[in-house]
Design a protein around this motif. Structure first.
Motif, PDB file in Angstrom:
ATOM      1  N   ALA A  44     -23.058  32.969  -5.969  1.00  0.00           N
ATOM      2  CA  ALA A  44     -23.422  33.140  -7.901  1.00  0.00           C
ATOM      3  C   ALA A  44     -23.541  31.859  -8.514  1.00  0.00           C
ATOM      4  O   ALA A  44     -24.506  31.271  -9.987  1.00  0.00           O
ATOM      5  N   LEU A  45     -23.194  30.829  -7.729  1.00  0.00           N
ATOM      6  CA  LEU A  45     -23.897  29.357  -8.227  1.00  0.00           C
ATOM      7  C   LEU A  45     -25.130  28.751  -8.233  1.00  0.00           C
ATOM      8  O   LEU A  45     -25.881  28.703  -9.159  1.00  0.00           O
ATOM      9  N   VAL A  46     -25.363  29.292  -6.665  1.00  0.00           N
ATOM     10  CA  VAL A  46     -27.127  28.927  -6.747  1.00  0.00           C
ATOM     11  C   VAL A  46     -28.044  29.660  -7.629  1.00  0.00           C
ATOM     12  O   VAL A  46     -28.513  29.412  -8.513  1.00  0.00           O
ATOM     13  N   GLU A  93     -30.043  28.597 -10.230  1.00  0.00           N
ATOM     14  CA  GLU A  93     -31.220  28.931 -10.649  1.00  0.00           C
ATOM     15  C   GLU A  93     -32.012  28.804 -12.041  1.00  0.00           C
ATOM     16  O   GLU A  93     -32.959  28.869 -12.623  1.00  0.00           O
ATOM     17  N   SER A  94     -31.391  29.445 -12.877  1.00  0.00           N
ATOM     18  CA  SER A  94     -31.269  30.043 -14.088  1.00  0.00           C
ATOM     19  C   SER A  94     -30.833  29.043 -15.180  1.00  0.00           C
ATOM     20  O   SER A  94     -31.609  28.687 -16.319  1.00  0.00           O
ATOM     21  N   GLY A  95     -30.463  27.543 -14.492  1.00  0.00           N
ATOM     22  CA  GLY A  95     -30.127  26.045 -15.568  1.00  0.00           C
ATOM     23  C   GLY A  95     -30.733  24.856 -15.151  1.00  0.00           C
ATOM     24  O   GLY A  95     -30.714  24.437 -16.303  1.00  0.00           O
ATOM     25  N   PHE A  96     -31.148  24.921 -14.303  1.00  0.00           N
ATOM     26  CA  PHE A  96     -32.014  23.695 -13.811  1.00  0.00           C
ATOM     27  C   PHE A  96     -33.397  24.183 -13.142  1.00  0.00           C
ATOM     28  O   PHE A  96     -33.870  24.637 -12.769  1.00  0.00           O
ATOM     29  N   ASP A  97     -34.538  22.721 -13.763  1.00  0.00           N
ATOM     30  CA  ASP A  97     -35.939  22.884 -13.315  1.00  0.00           C
ATOM     31  C   ASP A  97     -35.844  22.572 -11.744  1.00  0.00           C
ATOM     32  O   ASP A  97     -34.467  22.049 -11.086  1.00  0.00           O
ATOM     33  N   LYS A  98     -36.533  23.288 -11.157  1.00  0.00           N
ATOM     34  CA  LYS A  98     -36.790  23.234  -9.336  1.00  0.00           C
ATOM     35  C   LYS A  98     -35.964  22.320  -8.514  1.00  0.00           C
ATOM     36  O   LYS A  98     -35.157  21.946  -7.898  1.00  0.00           O
ATOM     37  N   GLU A 102     -34.968  19.654  -9.711  1.00  0.00           N
ATOM     38  CA  GLU A 102     -32.969  19.233 -10.371  1.00  0.00           C
ATOM     39  C   GLU A 102     -32.110  19.435  -9.897  1.00  0.00           C
ATOM     40  O   GLU A 102     -30.822  19.971 -10.056  1.00  0.00           O
ATOM     41  N   ARG A 103     -32.538  21.754  -9.028  1.00  0.00           N
ATOM     42  CA  ARG A 103     -31.118  22.425  -8.537  1.00  0.00           C
ATOM     43  C   ARG A 103     -30.492  21.658  -7.201  1.00  0.00           C
ATOM     44  O   ARG A 103     -30.727  21.530  -6.756  1.00  0.00           O
ATOM     45  N   TRP A 104     -28.941  22.387  -7.793  1.00  0.00           N
ATOM     46  CA  TRP A 104     -28.339  22.065  -6.253  1.00  0.00           C
ATOM     47  C   TRP A 104     -28.622  22.817  -5.123  1.00  0.00           C
ATOM     48  O   TRP A 104     -28.283  24.504  -6.041  1.00  0.00           O
ATOM     49  N   SER A 105     -28.312  22.957  -3.420  1.00  0.00           N
ATOM     50  CA  SER A 105     -28.722  23.755  -3.039  1.00  0.00           C
ATOM     51  C   SER A 105     -27.029  24.455  -3.017  1.00  0.00           C
ATOM     52  O   SER A 105     -25.829  24.370  -3.354  1.00  0.00           O
ATOM     53  N   MET A 106     -27.072  25.697  -2.136  1.00  0.00           N
ATOM     54  CA  MET A 106     -25.734  25.660  -1.538  1.00  0.00           C
ATOM     55  C   MET A 106     -25.280  25.056  -0.822  1.00  0.00           C
ATOM     56  O   MET A 106     -23.749  25.156  -1.010  1.00  0.00           O
ATOM     57  N   GLU A 107     -25.398  24.793   0.362  1.00  0.00           N
ATOM     58  CA  GLU A 107     -25.643  23.494   0.570  1.00  0.00           C
ATOM     59  C   GLU A 107     -24.444  22.137  -0.190  1.00  0.00           C
ATOM     60  O   GLU A 107     -23.384  21.703   0.291  1.00  0.00           O
ATOM     61  N   SER A 108     -25.163  21.994  -1.057  1.00  0.00           N
ATOM     62  CA  SER A 108     -24.675  20.678  -2.383  1.00  0.00           C
ATOM     63  C   SER A 108     -23.319  20.792  -2.636  1.00  0.00           C
ATOM     64  O   SER A 108     -22.832  20.743  -2.182  1.00  0.00           O
ATOM     65  N   TRP A 109     -23.010  22.461  -3.327  1.00  0.00           N
ATOM     66  CA  TRP A 109     -21.909  23.301  -3.665  1.00  0.00           C
ATOM     67  C   TRP A 109     -21.094  22.772  -2.499  1.00  0.00           C
ATOM     68  O   TRP A 109     -20.101  22.965  -3.245  1.00  0.00           O
ATOM     69  N   LEU A 133     -18.533  12.619 -13.569  1.00  0.00           N
ATOM     70  CA  LEU A 133     -18.906  14.384 -13.622  1.00  0.00           C
ATOM     71  C   LEU A 133     -19.881  14.580 -13.244  1.00  0.00           C
ATOM     72  O   LEU A 133     -20.883  13.776 -13.220  1.00  0.00           O
ATOM     73  N   LEU A 134     -19.691  14.868 -12.104  1.00  0.00           N
ATOM     74  CA  LEU A 134     -21.136  15.439 -10.770  1.00  0.00           C
ATOM     75  C   LEU A 134     -21.785  16.196 -11.707  1.00  0.00           C
ATOM     76  O   LEU A 134     -23.525  16.152 -11.324  1.00  0.00           O
TER      77      LEU A 134
END
Length: 158
Positions: free
Chosen positions: A13-15, A19-24, A26-33, A68-69
């Protein structure tokens, strides 16, 4: 709106939220989360309603400095207070962990986020050239009132 700690079950759900909240770029991946969840110095929380994740945030405290990350909000849920509530929770957590300031970076053209952070008391202290693809970052700081008697392991969001 409910706020709870993020778990590994929430990662898909975070991934989708990213995708809906940031440009490509700038997105965090599942591994980042997942790395955020695995780090011992983090608070990772989300707001949700009727089984849907509306927003998420990640904070960390290292020594006397909090950061705040990330705050990401679903576009259709913006301007409903989710980001402000997550930010307030992170500020309280950081103070309880003994931090005396919080830092963040925000894209220089993100007017809603800049306004949110200014309302919370953050002040611009620096600028990072080309921090985001094609955009600068504004570095902001807020002085906190640490609660020395409460340690970081005492705070629980669940």
């Amino acid at each position: 709106m409910l706020i709870s700690a993020v778990t590994t079950a929430d990662l898909p759900a975070l991934v989708a939220l990213e995708e809906s909240g940031f440009d490509k770029g700038e997105r965090w991946s599942m591994e980042s989360w997942r790395a955020e969840l695995d780090a011992p110095d983090r608070l990772v929380v989300m707001s949700h309603s009727m089984g849907r994740v509306e927003a998420a945030a990640s904070f960390r405290v290292v020594g006397d400095t909090a950061e705040l990350l990330r705050i990401v909000v679903a576009p259709e849920c913006r301007r409903r207070g989710a980001a402000g509530r997550l930010l307030q929770l992170g500020l309280e957590w950081a103070e309880a962990a003994g931090a005396d300031r919080m830092l963040l970076e925000v894209r220089d053209d993100n007017s809603p986020a800049l306004a949110l952070y200014r309302r919370a008391g953050f002040e611009p202290i620096a600028r990072r050239q080309n921090y985001y693809p094609g955009h600068d970052a504004v570095v902001m700081e807020l002085e906190l009132r640490p609660c020395a008697a409460v340690g970081p392991g005492v705070w629980d969001v669940a």
